[in-house]
Design a protein around this motif. Structure first.
Motif, PDB file in Angstrom:
ATOM      1  N   ILE A   1      29.432  35.889  29.284  1.00  0.00           N
ATOM      2  CA  ILE A   1      28.689  36.872  30.137  1.00  0.00           C
ATOM      3  C   ILE A   1      27.509  37.070  30.000  1.00  0.00           C
ATOM      4  CG2 ILE A   1      28.794  39.698  30.602  1.00  0.00           C
ATOM      5  CD1 ILE A   1      31.239  39.360  29.385  1.00  0.00           C
ATOM      6  N   ALA A   2      26.593  37.267  31.663  1.00  0.00           N
ATOM      7  CA  ALA A   2      24.731  37.258  30.917  1.00  0.00           C
ATOM      8  C   ALA A   2      24.776  39.082  31.569  1.00  0.00           C
ATOM      9  CB  ALA A   2      24.189  36.754  32.599  1.00  0.00           C
ATOM     10  N   SER A   3      25.982  39.329  32.664  1.00  0.00           N
ATOM     11  CA  SER A   3      25.408  40.969  32.514  1.00  0.00           C
ATOM     12  C   SER A   3      26.722  41.945  33.199  1.00  0.00           C
ATOM     13  CB  SER A   3      24.171  40.993  33.597  1.00  0.00           C
ATOM     14  OG  SER A   3      24.352  40.991  34.761  1.00  0.00           O
ATOM     15  N   ILE A   4      27.055  42.579  33.005  1.00  0.00           N
ATOM     16  CA  ILE A   4      27.918  43.101  33.969  1.00  0.00           C
ATOM     17  C   ILE A   4      27.484  44.492  34.762  1.00  0.00           C
ATOM     18  CG2 ILE A   4      30.157  44.634  33.389  1.00  0.00           C
ATOM     19  CD1 ILE A   4      30.509  43.581  31.313  1.00  0.00           C
TER      20      ILE A   4
ATOM     21  N   SER B   1      32.504  52.872  47.519  1.00  0.00           N
ATOM     22  CA  SER B   1      33.234  51.771  47.164  1.00  0.00           C
ATOM     23  C   SER B   1      32.415  52.176  45.622  1.00  0.00           C
ATOM     24  CB  SER B   1      33.267  50.210  47.954  1.00  0.00           C
ATOM     25  OG  SER B   1      31.576  50.010  47.537  1.00  0.00           O
ATOM     26  N   ILE B   2      33.146  51.389  44.680  1.00  0.00           N
ATOM     27  CA  ILE B   2      32.890  50.647  43.478  1.00  0.00           C
ATOM     28  C   ILE B   2      32.871  49.199  43.146  1.00  0.00           C
ATOM     29  CG2 ILE B   2      33.384  51.248  40.899  1.00  0.00           C
ATOM     30  CD1 ILE B   2      34.358  53.799  41.638  1.00  0.00           C
ATOM     31  N   ASP B   3      31.716  48.791  42.760  1.00  0.00           N
ATOM     32  CA  ASP B   3      31.902  47.501  42.634  1.00  0.00           C
ATOM     33  C   ASP B   3      31.076  47.101  41.707  1.00  0.00           C
ATOM     34  OD1 ASP B   3      32.019  46.908  44.911  1.00  0.00           O
ATOM     35  OD2 ASP B   3      29.812  46.355  45.445  1.00  0.00           O
ATOM     36  N   VAL B   4      32.312  45.799  40.752  1.00  0.00           N
ATOM     37  CA  VAL B   4      32.224  45.614  38.966  1.00  0.00           C
ATOM     38  C   VAL B   4      31.606  44.168  39.507  1.00  0.00           C
ATOM     39  CG1 VAL B   4      32.654  45.197  36.928  1.00  0.00           C
ATOM     40  CG2 VAL B   4      33.358  47.727  38.222  1.00  0.00           C
ATOM     41  N   ILE B   5      30.217  43.212  38.867  1.00  0.00           N
ATOM     42  CA  ILE B   5      30.343  41.847  39.457  1.00  0.00           C
ATOM     43  C   ILE B   5      30.155  41.866  37.514  1.00  0.00           C
ATOM     44  CG2 ILE B   5      28.894  40.324  40.285  1.00  0.00           C
ATOM     45  CD1 ILE B   5      29.320  41.614  42.378  1.00  0.00           C
ATOM     46  N   VAL B   6      30.748  40.982  37.016  1.00  0.00           N
ATOM     47  CA  VAL B   6      31.207  40.336  35.432  1.00  0.00           C
ATOM     48  C   VAL B   6      29.996  38.645  36.373  1.00  0.00           C
ATOM     49  CG1 VAL B   6      31.802  39.440  33.414  1.00  0.00           C
ATOM     50  CG2 VAL B   6      32.540  41.173  35.163  1.00  0.00           C
ATOM     51  N   ARG B   7      28.734  39.058  35.798  1.00  0.00           N
ATOM     52  CA  ARG B   7      27.372  37.715  36.052  1.00  0.00           C
ATOM     53  C   ARG B   7      27.875  36.823  34.432  1.00  0.00           C
ATOM     54  NH1 ARG B   7      24.103  38.372  40.268  1.00  0.00           N
ATOM     55  NH2 ARG B   7      24.333  41.057  40.559  1.00  0.00           N
ATOM     56  N   VAL B   8      29.159  35.579  34.860  1.00  0.00           N
ATOM     57  CA  VAL B   8      28.447  34.891  34.482  1.00  0.00           C
ATOM     58  C   VAL B   8      28.158  33.446  34.444  1.00  0.00           C
ATOM     59  CG1 VAL B   8      30.907  35.420  33.334  1.00  0.00           C
ATOM     60  CG2 VAL B   8      30.710  33.452  34.920  1.00  0.00           C
ATOM     61  N   THR B   9      27.373  32.662  33.456  1.00  0.00           N
ATOM     62  CA  THR B   9      26.840  31.635  33.063  1.00  0.00           C
ATOM     63  C   THR B   9      27.302  30.393  32.254  1.00  0.00           C
ATOM     64  OG1 THR B   9      25.944  32.705  31.487  1.00  0.00           O
ATOM     65  CG2 THR B   9      24.201  32.090  33.913  1.00  0.00           C
TER      66      THR B   9
END
Ligand code: MN
Ligand code: MN
Ligand code: ZN
Ligand code: ZN
Lengths: 142, 142
Positions: free
Chosen positions: A130-133, B132-140
């Motif tokens: 995870i980089a960020s949420i 709306s509700i947007d959840v973005i889990v940013r992964v590397t």
DNA sequence: TCAATATTTTAGAAGAATTCTAAAATATAA
DNA sequence: TTATATTTTAGAATTCTTCTAAAATATTGA
């Protein structure tokens, strides 16, 4: 303590902040730091910041605004929040937190992390970290 | 049932989908609908879709790609997901859900709504509604 | 079927946000 | 102070997206 001393104390602090980021405290950087950090948290676009700098009588180019927003971001003094595909927003609040985005005004508002919980996150894709949420609650006026 | 009949059945369905959106089933629209909807959910940018259309031998301009992505979005056949300030992603999955964003690959992956919960949402800002509700889990990659 | 009409596609120009270039200005170090 | 490194800047360039207005296509209904 005179107003002048308070002023110079504030500027000295900002110079320090800039120096700690391994950047030279130029007139432009100090002015931007003042606009960004002197008075509470802000969410701002390059154009708006440029406008405010010019209003404050600081001669600065838009290229310098972008240069410094990115340098401050790289140094951990700012973060970028992606909410709109047409422009970039920079956030001076480095605590973990989420956002309301007022879609009609194009305005960001903090949601303190303690006020919102993300749970039941599934397993991450194989081989990732995870980089960020980011949670964006998009709101419209009614 | 011959392959031809299966094909025409699929195309007929897509034509229907386009007609229900109050749009005329042109050659270009049918081709795009095929690329977008024929084979499971997709997350795609205008450029990529354009490339795929040309590869599939459909002569179509980039302006038409944009026109149709927006028309499909307005019709509720697509949604736009904002994850990257440099380009727009369109999502064929209209069920409520969130995303992993693979930052290095620029790739989106669904998180089914049931797999993630957002709780303790604070009171909304005065006079606003949730869009709306947007959840973005940013992964590397690691 | 066959005009008449409405919609769509398109090439290319235009627009908006951001980045790049390379020269002049400024800051720092010796 | 002088040399060196960094920064600022104007303007050009780039990238993504939208606009324009003319040609092509789809629909309607006589
Ligand atoms: Mn950026
Ligand atoms: Mn759009
Ligand atoms: Zn914030
Ligand atoms: Zn999705």
């Amino acid at each position: 303590m005179t107003v002048d001393q308070k002023e110079s104390g504030l500027k000295a602090n900002l110079e320090n902040k800039i120096r700690k980021a391994d950047l030279r405290p130029t007139k432009q950087r100090i002015a931007l730091a003042e606009l960004l950090f002197a008075d509470g948290n802000r969410h701002i676009t390059a154009e708006i910041l440029h406008g405010e700098a010019l209003e404050a009588g600081v001669r600065i180019s838009l290229a310098t605004i972008y240069n410094n927003l990115h340098q401050f971001t790289a140094a951990g003094l700012l973060r970028e929040v992606v909410v709109d595909s047409t422009k970039s927003y920079f956030d001076t609040n480095m605590d973990p937190h989420h956002h309301f985005f007022h879609e009609d005004k194009g305005m960001l508002e903090d949601i303190h992390s303690s006020k919102l919980e993300v749970s039941n996150l599934p397993d991450l894709p194989e081989g990732t970290n995870i980089a960020s949420i980011d949670v964006i609650v998009r709101v419209t006026s009614n």
